[in-house]
Design a protein around this motif. Structure first.
Motif, PDB file in Angstrom:
ATOM      1  N   TYR A 108       0.903  -1.376   0.094  1.00  0.00           N
ATOM      2  CA  TYR A 108       0.105  -0.005  -0.011  1.00  0.00           C
ATOM      3  C   TYR A 108       1.000   1.141  -0.122  1.00  0.00           C
ATOM      4  N   GLY A 109       2.024   1.096   0.667  1.00  0.00           N
ATOM      5  CA  GLY A 109       2.956   2.128   0.568  1.00  0.00           C
ATOM      6  C   GLY A 109       3.320   2.798  -0.814  1.00  0.00           C
ATOM      7  N   SER A 119       8.846  10.186  -3.467  1.00  0.00           N
ATOM      8  CA  SER A 119       9.802   9.129  -3.257  1.00  0.00           C
ATOM      9  C   SER A 119       9.570   8.953  -1.574  1.00  0.00           C
ATOM     10  N   TRP A 120      10.113   7.730  -1.358  1.00  0.00           N
ATOM     11  CA  TRP A 120       9.994   7.240   0.048  1.00  0.00           C
ATOM     12  C   TRP A 120      10.440   8.217   1.098  1.00  0.00           C
ATOM     13  N   SER A 121      11.739   8.864   0.697  1.00  0.00           N
ATOM     14  CA  SER A 121      12.657   9.704   1.689  1.00  0.00           C
ATOM     15  C   SER A 121      11.810  10.939   1.947  1.00  0.00           C
ATOM     16  N   LYS A 122      11.000  11.530   0.740  1.00  0.00           N
ATOM     17  CA  LYS A 122      10.346  12.896   1.003  1.00  0.00           C
ATOM     18  C   LYS A 122       9.035  12.539   1.567  1.00  0.00           C
ATOM     19  N   ALA A 123       8.312  11.449   1.287  1.00  0.00           N
ATOM     20  CA  ALA A 123       6.981  11.063   2.039  1.00  0.00           C
ATOM     21  C   ALA A 123       7.399  11.119   3.747  1.00  0.00           C
ATOM     22  N   HIS A 124       8.569  10.350   3.933  1.00  0.00           N
ATOM     23  CA  HIS A 124       8.942  10.213   5.359  1.00  0.00           C
ATOM     24  C   HIS A 124       8.943  11.513   6.150  1.00  0.00           C
ATOM     25  N   TYR A 151       0.463  10.395   3.755  1.00  0.00           N
ATOM     26  CA  TYR A 151       1.749  10.255   3.828  1.00  0.00           C
ATOM     27  C   TYR A 151       2.549   9.074   4.785  1.00  0.00           C
ATOM     28  N   LEU A 152       1.808   9.084   5.545  1.00  0.00           N
ATOM     29  CA  LEU A 152       2.230   7.776   6.830  1.00  0.00           C
ATOM     30  C   LEU A 152       2.389   6.471   5.891  1.00  0.00           C
ATOM     31  N   ILE A 153       1.142   6.303   5.158  1.00  0.00           N
ATOM     32  CA  ILE A 153       1.190   5.055   4.209  1.00  0.00           C
ATOM     33  C   ILE A 153       2.345   4.814   3.379  1.00  0.00           C
ATOM     34  N   ALA A 154       2.668   6.048   2.687  1.00  0.00           N
ATOM     35  CA  ALA A 154       3.661   6.447   1.589  1.00  0.00           C
ATOM     36  C   ALA A 154       5.018   6.108   2.187  1.00  0.00           C
ATOM     37  N   SER A 155       5.147   6.323   3.487  1.00  0.00           N
ATOM     38  CA  SER A 155       6.429   6.068   4.229  1.00  0.00           C
ATOM     39  C   SER A 155       6.759   4.704   5.042  1.00  0.00           C
ATOM     40  N   TYR A 156       5.828   3.850   4.854  1.00  0.00           N
ATOM     41  CA  TYR A 156       5.515   2.605   5.320  1.00  0.00           C
ATOM     42  C   TYR A 156       5.160   2.458   6.846  1.00  0.00           C
ATOM     43  N   ARG A 157       4.465   3.387   7.280  1.00  0.00           N
ATOM     44  CA  ARG A 157       4.127   3.490   8.665  1.00  0.00           C
ATOM     45  C   ARG A 157       2.383   2.982   8.879  1.00  0.00           C
ATOM     46  N   LEU A 158       2.231   1.889   8.368  1.00  0.00           N
ATOM     47  CA  LEU A 158       0.879   1.650   8.412  1.00  0.00           C
ATOM     48  C   LEU A 158       0.147   1.632   9.607  1.00  0.00           C
ATOM     49  N   TYR A 159       0.861   1.123  10.672  1.00  0.00           N
ATOM     50  CA  TYR A 159      -0.085   0.974  11.896  1.00  0.00           C
ATOM     51  C   TYR A 159      -0.287   2.410  12.581  1.00  0.00           C
ATOM     52  N   THR A 160       0.683   3.354  12.553  1.00  0.00           N
ATOM     53  CA  THR A 160       0.439   4.992  12.923  1.00  0.00           C
ATOM     54  C   THR A 160      -0.852   5.381  11.796  1.00  0.00           C
ATOM     55  N   ALA A 161      -0.660   5.236  10.616  1.00  0.00           N
ATOM     56  CA  ALA A 161      -1.582   5.539   9.649  1.00  0.00           C
ATOM     57  C   ALA A 161      -3.260   5.207  10.032  1.00  0.00           C
ATOM     58  N   ALA A 162      -3.188   3.801  10.595  1.00  0.00           N
ATOM     59  CA  ALA A 162      -4.344   3.258  11.067  1.00  0.00           C
ATOM     60  C   ALA A 162      -5.113   3.955  12.355  1.00  0.00           C
ATOM     61  N   LEU A 163      -4.003   4.272  13.253  1.00  0.00           N
ATOM     62  CA  LEU A 163      -4.413   5.019  14.473  1.00  0.00           C
ATOM     63  C   LEU A 163      -4.900   6.422  14.233  1.00  0.00           C
ATOM     64  N   GLN A 164      -4.216   7.169  13.374  1.00  0.00           N
ATOM     65  CA  GLN A 164      -4.759   8.512  12.809  1.00  0.00           C
ATOM     66  C   GLN A 164      -6.115   8.409  12.148  1.00  0.00           C
ATOM     67  N   TRP A 165      -6.248   7.231  11.214  1.00  0.00           N
ATOM     68  CA  TRP A 165      -7.575   7.042  10.657  1.00  0.00           C
ATOM     69  C   TRP A 165      -8.654   6.627  11.844  1.00  0.00           C
ATOM     70  N   SER A 166      -8.328   6.123  12.652  1.00  0.00           N
ATOM     71  CA  SER A 166      -9.222   5.864  13.700  1.00  0.00           C
ATOM     72  C   SER A 166     -10.017   7.236  14.522  1.00  0.00           C
ATOM     73  N   TYR A 167      -9.245   8.298  14.129  1.00  0.00           N
ATOM     74  CA  TYR A 167      -9.623   9.590  14.976  1.00  0.00           C
ATOM     75  C   TYR A 167     -10.387  10.471  13.838  1.00  0.00           C
ATOM     76  N   ILE A 168     -10.574  10.080  12.594  1.00  0.00           N
ATOM     77  CA  ILE A 168     -11.416  10.683  11.748  1.00  0.00           C
ATOM     78  C   ILE A 168     -12.680  10.202  11.962  1.00  0.00           C
ATOM     79  N   SER A 169     -13.769  11.088  11.750  1.00  0.00           N
ATOM     80  CA  SER A 169     -15.211  10.719  11.927  1.00  0.00           C
ATOM     81  C   SER A 169     -15.576   9.957  10.976  1.00  0.00           C
ATOM     82  N   GLU A 170     -16.451   8.644  11.456  1.00  0.00           N
ATOM     83  CA  GLU A 170     -16.957   7.806  10.370  1.00  0.00           C
ATOM     84  C   GLU A 170     -17.450   8.378   9.115  1.00  0.00           C
TER      85      GLU A 170
END
Length: 364
Positions: A108-109, A119-124, A151-170
């Protein structure tokens, strides 16, 4: 002249006594008189890899454990997965680390990088900047979180991306157009705990309950370059005669899992896996007896042991680095049970660190 010398002696003696009297008193909690050291607490939570539960898994099984961990109130939660930086390093040497790269983080990244034309480095770098802003802001707009998730997904940080996703209204999650549909569906699966996965079932759940903005990947697998070439091809054959699987402490784990499913709680399992008895037996039986104290010198088993310690040293370094974000804070690391004995022993030797156990917080 004698009078002057006597005067200086009396004056210096009086001054030194005055300084001693005014100096802070020695605290038993510190090693240096007069200084108070607020140590960073590190709790390494030994866990069974919950994927073995499969259809028997339910979030209810972890309710008691999560409730206890909430009382510990960690500032930092470490999870057993490689960091985005480590994935990127492995990606550069794809052939060597190929077995570690076929996962959702890169799948997904890569899609996110292509959509963002980055690029990954820029996304990071962008993800770090946005994450710092979110961590320092009281109210965060859904649009800001969506951008951060991308950008978290693009930098290969899927679990933190999911945490941020959980704070967005349904409602916003259902109507957004920033994150591709298949990626959004994966994030929905992550935040709803559909599978037995301790990273999500304990780490993500606890982080969300406590309002954390990120999870800290602490795993280390860069030793796999040597492991894959010299150990992996023959390790199964070398362990064929091992009696490890019949060890009583491992059989007890199986029993506690079965009983925990019946009782709808795995808390007794975690109490046992985080007890001194389990830690001592696991290090002795699984590692010392199996890989070190063999009847004859076995090169492959000794290589396996060496690389296991390399991995644990790398994990310890990653945890200590994460702890630098909150000096004097409380760190929780959720990791496979066989790592605990090694990590606890490393942290006991570190300055400014106090090793905490599950039993310590259940007593309070």
């Amino acid at each position: 002249m004698r009078f002057i010398l006597m005067f200086l002696f009396v004056f210096s003696f009086t001054l030194s006594n005055s300084v001693i009297a005014q100096s802070p008193q020695y605290s038993e909690k510190t090693s240096t008189p007069g200084y108070h050291v607020k140590k960073t607490k590190i709790l390494v939570l030994a866990t069974q890899h919950l994927r073995q539960l499969r259809d028997d898994y339910s979030p209810v099984l972890l309710d008691s454990l999560v409730s206890v961990l909430e009382t510990y109130n960690p500032n930092i939660i470490g999870i057993e997965v490689e960091s985005g930086t480590q994935f990127a390093a492995m990606e550069q040497r794809h052939r060597i680390y190929e077995s570690r790269l076929g996962n959702d983080h890169l799948k997904y990244g890569k899609k996110a990088q292509e959509a963002l034309n980055i690029s990954w480095s820029k996304a990071h770098a962008v993800a770090d900047s946005l994450l710092n802003n979110v961590q320092s802001t009281q109210e965060v707009e859904d649009s800001t979180r969506l951008e951060l998730v991308n950008y978290l997904i693009a930098s290969y940080r899927l679990y933190t991306a999911a945490l941020q996703w959980s704070y967005i209204s349904e409602e916003q999650r259902n109507n957004q157009s920033v994150i591709p549909k298949d990626t959004a569906e994966l994030l929905e699966l992550y935040i709803n705990y559909p599978a037995a996965n301790e990273i999500l079932s304990i780490g993500h759940r606890l982080a969300h309950n406590l309002g954390h903005q990120r999870l800290y990947p602490i795993d280390y697998h860069l030793e796999k370059d040597l492991y894959n070439s010299v150990v992996s091809p023959t390790i199964s054959e070398e362990l064929a005669s091992s009696t490890l699987q019949n060890a009583s402490y491992l059989q007890k784990i199986d029993h506690l899992i079965e009983q925990g499913i019946k009782d709808s709680t795995l808390f007794p399992l975690y109490q046992f896996m985080n007890s001194p008895a389990y830690v001592k037996q696991d290090k002795k039986i699984q590692w010392r007896n199996t890989f070190l104290e063999t009847e004859e010198f076995n090169k492959v088993l000794r290589q396996r042991l060496a690389l296991w310690e390399v991995r644990n040293l790398g994990i310890a370094a990653n945890i200590r680095k994460a702890s630098a974000h909150k000096p004097g804070g409380r760190v929780l690391v959720i990791i496979g049970g066989s790592h605990k004995a090694f990590l606890d022993s490393y942290f006991k030797e570190m300055m400014g660190v106090e090793v905490v156990h599950l039993s310590d917080i259940t007593k309070n």
